[in-house]
Design an enzyme around this catalytic site. Sequence first.
Site, PDB file in Angstrom:
ATOM      1  N   ASP A   1       1.538  20.412 -20.477  1.00  0.00           N
ATOM      2  CA  ASP A   1       0.813  19.142 -20.645  1.00  0.00           C
ATOM      3  C   ASP A   1       1.770  18.247 -21.416  1.00  0.00           C
ATOM      4  OD1 ASP A   1      -0.616  16.936 -21.380  1.00  0.00           O
ATOM      5  OD2 ASP A   1      -2.438  18.024 -21.885  1.00  0.00           O
TER       6      ASP A   1
ATOM      7  N   PHE B   1     -19.036  14.228 -25.955  1.00  0.00           N
ATOM      8  CA  PHE B   1     -18.642  13.382 -27.088  1.00  0.00           C
ATOM      9  C   PHE B   1     -18.524  11.906 -26.722  1.00  0.00           C
ATOM     10  CE2 PHE B   1     -14.264  13.024 -25.645  1.00  0.00           C
ATOM     11  CZ  PHE B   1     -14.148  14.150 -24.835  1.00  0.00           C
TER      12      PHE B   1
ATOM     13  N   PHE C   1      -7.512  21.172 -24.390  1.00  0.00           N
ATOM     14  CA  PHE C   1      -7.817  19.749 -24.512  1.00  0.00           C
ATOM     15  C   PHE C   1      -9.040  19.494 -23.633  1.00  0.00           C
ATOM     16  CE2 PHE C   1      -7.814  15.263 -23.484  1.00  0.00           C
ATOM     17  CZ  PHE C   1      -7.949  14.776 -24.775  1.00  0.00           C
ATOM     18  N   THR C   2      -9.896  18.587 -24.079  1.00  0.00           N
ATOM     19  CA  THR C   2     -11.221  18.396 -23.451  1.00  0.00           C
ATOM     20  C   THR C   2     -11.159  18.246 -21.922  1.00  0.00           C
ATOM     21  OG1 THR C   2     -10.984  16.056 -24.012  1.00  0.00           O
ATOM     22  CG2 THR C   2     -12.295  17.394 -25.511  1.00  0.00           C
TER      23      THR C   2
ATOM     24  N   TYR D   1       0.841  -1.207   0.000  1.00  0.00           N
ATOM     25  CA  TYR D   1       0.000   0.000   0.000  1.00  0.00           C
ATOM     26  C   TYR D   1       0.873   1.253   0.000  1.00  0.00           C
ATOM     27  CZ  TYR D   1      -3.748   3.243   0.832  1.00  0.00           C
ATOM     28  OH  TYR D   1      -4.629   4.285   0.688  1.00  0.00           O
TER      29      TYR D   1
ATOM     30  N   LYS E   1       0.173   7.402 -23.382  1.00  0.00           N
ATOM     31  CA  LYS E   1       0.540   7.719 -24.772  1.00  0.00           C
ATOM     32  C   LYS E   1       2.015   7.373 -25.023  1.00  0.00           C
ATOM     33  CE  LYS E   1      -3.400  10.221 -24.442  1.00  0.00           C
ATOM     34  NZ  LYS E   1      -4.217  10.244 -23.235  1.00  0.00           N
TER      35      LYS E   1
ATOM     36  N   ARG F   1     -13.363  15.103 -33.778  1.00  0.00           N
ATOM     37  CA  ARG F   1     -12.731  16.186 -33.027  1.00  0.00           C
ATOM     38  C   ARG F   1     -13.230  17.479 -33.648  1.00  0.00           C
ATOM     39  NH1 ARG F   1     -10.203  14.153 -28.235  1.00  0.00           N
ATOM     40  NH2 ARG F   1     -12.423  14.256 -27.978  1.00  0.00           N
TER      41      ARG F   1
END
Length: 461
Positions: A218, A452, A127-128, A75, A261, A385
């Site tokens: 980001d 979306f 970005f969303t 943990y 990514k 998009r």
Amino acid sequence: MNFDKYPMAEPYKIKMVEPLKITTQKYREQAIKEAGYNTFLLRSEDVYIDLLTDSGTNAMSEDQWAGIMLGDEAYAGSKNYYHLEDAMYECFGYKYLIPAHQGRGAEQLVSKTLIKPGQYVPGNMYFTTTREHQELAGGIFVDVICDEAHDPYNENPFKGNVDLNKFEKVIKEKGAKNIAYITIGVTVNLAGGQPVSMENLRQVSKMAHENGIKVVLDATRAMENAYFIKVRENGYADKSIKQILREMCSYTDAATCSGKKDFHTNIGGFAACNDEQDAITMRSLVVVYEGLQTYGGMAGRDMEAMARGMLEACQDHIMAHRIAQSQYLWDKLDAAGIPIIRPCGGHGVFVDAKAFYPTVPQEQYVAQSLAADLYVHSGVRSMERGIVSAGRDKVTGEEHKPKLETIRLTIPRRVYTQSHFDIVADSIIELYSERNKARGLRMVYEPKALRFFQARFEKIL
Ligand code: F0G
């Protein structure tokens, strides 16, 4: 032999395969109808080539899978956390690491830590999930990306750049105290995976810091951005991706990152910063929203896979192959005269849906309609998009109408081969020749946030 001439040749071989289901057009017509013409609502097993996203859909290496077996699922104080901390420092150079289950978890931590309600948050296009968390924390997003980013056909090699005049204007008009921070996305997802130049990062950092404003990176696709700097910006050809990445981060104060990514992992993310007080605040939030500060919502094994993936992806030849796959698909579509965002970006190819289907108005969700048609045509899944992703203005309730209305053919890393990309290109080329048959969509279900993902549509006949 000079292998630099063959960037498309895979720098790996295949050890395990995942079978794909081939379906008929009739089957796919029914499947997309049941999915409300939303490719997010399709079942993955009904998809032939899945270009929905490059997020979490990547193939891990044998070294990463081996790391999975070394998960320390304690943990507190998992050894995998410390490996991740070392890898993050080596690649990005930030002092403090706050792990999160994925990028948006990190965005929540940073937004809640740095934004006071009513403050402005400039950024190079939104970005969303990033904008959603900024708004939920009471921030007001202001777009300061250069105008070229909104023009699909402008050939500027760094269309992700911040327009310094726009940033300066926000500082003058709103006052530096009323600005929480500036977010720089590298690369800019919704602009077509377009990179930001080192020169621009340097200038933005100077202007921000002179005014006491923090810069938050980001860093989700920062390694891809570093590759573009290497091949497109003067003075970087002989530097390694890792050196370039460290320089990029040196102009910033903190970062959020989706680990799903660049690092070839299926889950994970982190926030990082250099300010001790910010780290303390984020650590007090991470235990509430994600998990203890040494796992942040990830299993020990996932942290190990991410640590190993991070160091692996940072190699120049891996990134060269990655971008070469996007470039291959881009070149094929371009040669056939398909309207696509120029120049080629990092994580995929973006088709200009307005130009592809000129008879369908934006209000009838033209890109959403094209994504549905492409699925029916060949079982290729892409993502809208455009106006659906852009959502509504939180104050007026009006739909945002972005200039870019695209479908994104996103390329998962190390998953598909050249022949898959040939099928994708041929399908799009055939669909373009039948464009006069195009029909728009009507939205019949609209969720309040990030619509979306779950919105449903019907075809206008
Ligand atoms: N920032 C950028 C630039 C992204 O592309 C994403 C995710 C995030 C933040 C959020 O990260 O998904 O791990 O929570 N982009 C995915 C995509 C969803 O398909 O482009 P996350």
